[in-house]
Design an enzyme around this catalytic site. Structure first.
Site, PDB file in Angstrom:
ATOM      1  N   ASP A  43       0.692  -1.104  -0.002  1.00 16.23           N
ATOM      2  CA  ASP A  43      -0.050  -0.027   0.052  1.00 16.23           C
ATOM      3  C   ASP A  43       0.941   1.244   0.017  1.00 16.23           C
ATOM      4  OD1 ASP A  43      -2.407  -1.432   0.151  1.00 16.23           O
ATOM      5  OD2 ASP A  43      -2.580  -1.225   2.217  1.00 16.23           O
ATOM      6  N   LYS A  65      -3.521   3.644  -2.695  1.00 13.96           N
ATOM      7  CA  LYS A  65      -4.394   4.769  -3.440  1.00 13.96           C
ATOM      8  C   LYS A  65      -3.578   5.804  -3.901  1.00 13.96           C
ATOM      9  CE  LYS A  65      -7.648   3.934   0.380  1.00 13.96           C
ATOM     10  NZ  LYS A  65      -8.115   4.709   1.793  1.00 13.96           N
ATOM     11  N   MET A 180      -7.702   8.377   9.920  1.00 14.59           N
ATOM     12  CA  MET A 180      -8.509   8.691   8.600  1.00 14.59           C
ATOM     13  C   MET A 180      -9.378   9.874   9.053  1.00 14.59           C
ATOM     14  SD  MET A 180      -9.142   4.809   7.447  1.00 14.59           S
ATOM     15  CE  MET A 180      -9.943   4.363   9.065  1.00 14.59           C
TER      16      MET A 180
HETATM   17  N1  SAH Z   1      -3.193  -0.032   9.540  1.00 10.75           N
HETATM   18  C1  SAH Z   1      -2.656   1.537   9.711  1.00 10.75           C
HETATM   19  C2  SAH Z   1      -3.913   2.372   9.551  1.00 10.75           C
HETATM   20  C3  SAH Z   1      -4.473   2.375   8.218  1.00 10.75           C
HETATM   21  S1  SAH Z   1      -5.836   3.489   8.142  1.00 10.75           S
HETATM   22  C4  SAH Z   1      -2.047   1.556  11.013  1.00 10.75           C
HETATM   23  O1  SAH Z   1      -2.097   0.691  12.080  1.00 10.75           O
HETATM   24  O2  SAH Z   1      -1.713   2.563  11.328  1.00 10.75           O
HETATM   25  C5  SAH Z   1      -4.722   5.179   7.593  1.00 10.75           C
HETATM   26  C6  SAH Z   1      -4.797   5.988   8.716  1.00 10.75           C
HETATM   27  O3  SAH Z   1      -3.875   5.646   9.287  1.00 10.75           O
HETATM   28  C7  SAH Z   1      -4.432   7.319   7.869  1.00 10.75           C
HETATM   29  O4  SAH Z   1      -5.614   8.165   7.547  1.00 10.75           O
HETATM   30  C8  SAH Z   1      -3.891   7.858   9.373  1.00 10.75           C
HETATM   31  O5  SAH Z   1      -4.962   8.054  10.180  1.00 10.75           O
HETATM   32  C9  SAH Z   1      -3.138   6.687   9.869  1.00 10.75           C
HETATM   33  N2  SAH Z   1      -1.784   6.877   9.735  1.00 10.75           N
HETATM   34  C10 SAH Z   1      -1.027   5.847   9.003  1.00 10.75           C
HETATM   35  N3  SAH Z   1       0.128   6.280   8.971  1.00 10.75           N
HETATM   36  C11 SAH Z   1       0.387   7.537   9.725  1.00 10.75           C
HETATM   37  C12 SAH Z   1       1.535   8.288   9.986  1.00 10.75           C
HETATM   38  N4  SAH Z   1       2.686   7.920   9.776  1.00 10.75           N
HETATM   39  N5  SAH Z   1       1.252   9.210  11.003  1.00 10.75           N
HETATM   40  C13 SAH Z   1       0.127   9.563  11.222  1.00 10.75           C
HETATM   41  N6  SAH Z   1      -1.019   8.800  10.982  1.00 10.75           N
HETATM   42  C14 SAH Z   1      -0.887   7.826  10.196  1.00 10.75           C
END
Ligand code: SAH
Length: 519
Positions: A43, A65, A180
């Site tokens: 991803d 995406k 998100m």
């Molecule tokens: N599985 C992922 C989440 C996926 S949904 C996890 O456990 O982190 C995607 C969301 O994750 C983004 O919209 C944001 O809210 C968050 N996210 C992912 N990477 C991030 C980062 N480096 N810093 C802040 N938010 C992050």
């Protein structure tokens, strides 16, 4: 019955979390599975740091995406996983953070289970805890929060029957972490307040947490949405709501690192740049790998193979670089030679890194030039009668001739043999780096040898190099490299005192410490 290689391998899917961004947060098990994978389905948020861990033959499939558009629909992702594993392949489905935290990992696992495909889960560190931690916010704390709740902020505000019970969240006394949620931040904060939460509750948004681009904004429930909109902050970010946010003032650490947010170009070969890149990351900076030198096999192995077959006849074998040592010994063993053939010759090195490389093969280094220059090695032999002494110098195809000439002048018989060659990199990244220079988004560019300078100049031939680097700090590993820069009309703004990678990192650090210290 015995097993053979031809036997049909059973496919498997590993649902792997890559961590939130900092490559150091990739778990050992995740790295292991990536290295084993035949196929990696990844991803946008999985980052690109894993690529060098994959087998060169691994098939990389991007299903992230781009903007609002899903490059690949979920149903197609499921199909890819089932199909590739069905072909007997080891598949890694790599997701940012943890695969089961808002990553649709659960749905993919259900699909695999239904299709009878074996799968395992390798949990990752979710951004929901890592981004707050890197912003100085512990998600729980005895004096502040006894629970933490992860909430999707993605739900359509217009949705009639919300799956989120706002009346419960509004009364929550623990920490809330919304993922998100950037687009809906106004809606989320209003909902919490209208459901009873104190409008002065501390709140923070952390964007690109755990990466050098991390940005944190702290405010309260009433004002956080406005602050974020004002700064134009977009995804990916987590919103943290709760009194733990107030600890950030005292507990912020990552954003205080000396190189935090600095984008630093590493011009040495990919093979050699790992240590330097790690040091930059460890100090909060972003290493940008732009290898101006790639190490490759020599154009012709003939002379090296010939020298190796006569290795025992030399009085001295001298190495001028770590690459020379590695390539020489690799070829030596690839040819099926025996280390005892090297019992006769003495070994010499320029610089401690080269000496360590020799020592790590189990051979004692009898002579080490303290100065990291070819002249240093000559000095060591000063006053010695080298008449008739046979020297072998396995080194790069193109290299300075000071050393062999100096030895020959003393009567030595010198055989210089190419053990590797340095290649100019593909031009693929050149344009993007050029644009970053022009956009003034590169803080520093590092040069660790004269060849990195020369190759850099070749790569940018035709561009006004002074103009290109006008907003960028030029950092050199030592006087020879600085001289080479000078010959191209450039001046090193930073020069390491000790001519090593550590020395160069130290010099960069003290530059930025000084720059940060108010006068
Ligand atoms: N599985 C992922 C989440 C996926 S949904 C996890 O456990 O982190 C995607 C969301 O994750 C983004 O919209 C944001 O809210 C968050 N996210 C992912 N990477 C991030 C980062 N480096 N810093 C802040 N938010 C992050």
């Amino acid at each position: 019955m015995s097993y053979t290689d031809d036997e049909q391998k059973e496919g498997i899917v590993y649902l792997v979390g890559s961590g939130p961004g900092d490559p150091g947060l990739l778990t050992l098990k995740a790295a292991e599975k990536i290295a084993e994978a035949d196929v990696i389905v990844y991803d946008y948020l999985a980052g690109h740091n894993f690529v060098h861990k994959a087998k060169p033959s691994a098939e990389l499939i991007y299903v992230g995406k781009s903007g609002k558009r899903h490059t690949v629909e979920q149903i197609d992702i499921n199909q890819i996983l089932v199909k590739k594993a069905g072909e007997g392949k080891t598949v890694v489905r790599l997701k940012g953070g943890d695969p089961y935290v808002f990553g649709r990992g659960g749905e993919e696992a259900e699909e695999l289970a239904a299709a009878g495909i074996p799968f395992e889960v390798v949990p990752g560190i979710t951004s929901a805890i890592a981004a707050p931690a890197y912003a100085g916010i512990p998600v729980t704390h005895r004096d502040h929060a006894s629970s933490v709740t992860f909430v999707t902020g993605h739900e359509d505000p217009a949705k009639e029957d919300s799956a989120i019970d706002w009346s419960v969240l509004g009364k929550n006394t623990g920490t809330l972490v919304f993922l998100m949620g950037v687009k809906n931040i106004e809606f989320i904060t209003r909902k919490l307040i209208s459901n009873g939460m104190d409008p002065s509750t501390p709140a923070a948004l952390v964007r690109w947490g755990t990466t050098p681009s991390q940005i944190s904004v702290t405010s309260d429930l009433t004002n956080i949405a406005g602050e974020c909109q004002l700064r134009g902050l977009a995804a990916p970010a987590v919103l943290i709501v709760g009194s733990v946010v107030s600890l950030r003032g005292a507990l912020s650490w990552y954003e205080k690192k000396t190189l935090f947010g600095k984008r630093i170009i590493v011009t040495r070969s990919r093979e050699q740049s790992r240590k330097m890149a790690e040091k930059i990351s460890a100090n909060g900076g972003e290493p940008i790998l732009f290898p101006t030198i790639e190490i490759a096999a020599p154009t012709d192995y003939g002379p090296l193979d010939d020298a190796i077959s006569r290795a025992s006849e030399f009085d001295w074998i001298l190495f001028t670089s770590e690459n020379g040592v590695k390539r020489f010994f690799k070829r030596f063993f690839d040819l099926g030679r025996d280390i005892r053939e090297l019992a006769g010759p003495k070994f010499g090195a320029i610089g401690p890194v080269t000496a360590n490389a020799i020592a790590s093969t189990g051979i004692k280094v009898e002579m080490l030039a303290k100065e990291f220059l070819a002249e240093g090695l000559l000095k060591v032999f000063e006053g010695e009668d080298l008449t008739g002494r046979r020297f072998l110098i396995p080194r790069a195809e193109k290299a300075r001739d000071v050393l062999p000439e100096g030895l020959e002048n003393k009567g030595a018989l010198v055989e210089v043999t190419p053990a590797y060659q340095t290649l100019r990199p593909s031009r693929a990244d050149v344009e993007s780096i050029k644009n970053s220079f022009l956009g003034k988004s590169i803080d520093a560019v590092t040069f660790t040898s004269s060849s990195t300078v020369n190759h850099f100049m070749e790569v940018f031939e035709g561009s006004d190099i002074k103009e290109l680097l006008s907003g960028t700090l030029i950092a050199s590993i030592g006087p020879i490299t600085s001289n080479t820069l000078g010959r191209h009309g450039l001046k090193a703004s930073i020069e390491a005192r000790e001519y090593t990678i550590d020395g160069l990192i130290k010099a960069l650090m003290s530059h930025y410490v000084k720059a940060k210290t108010p006068v």
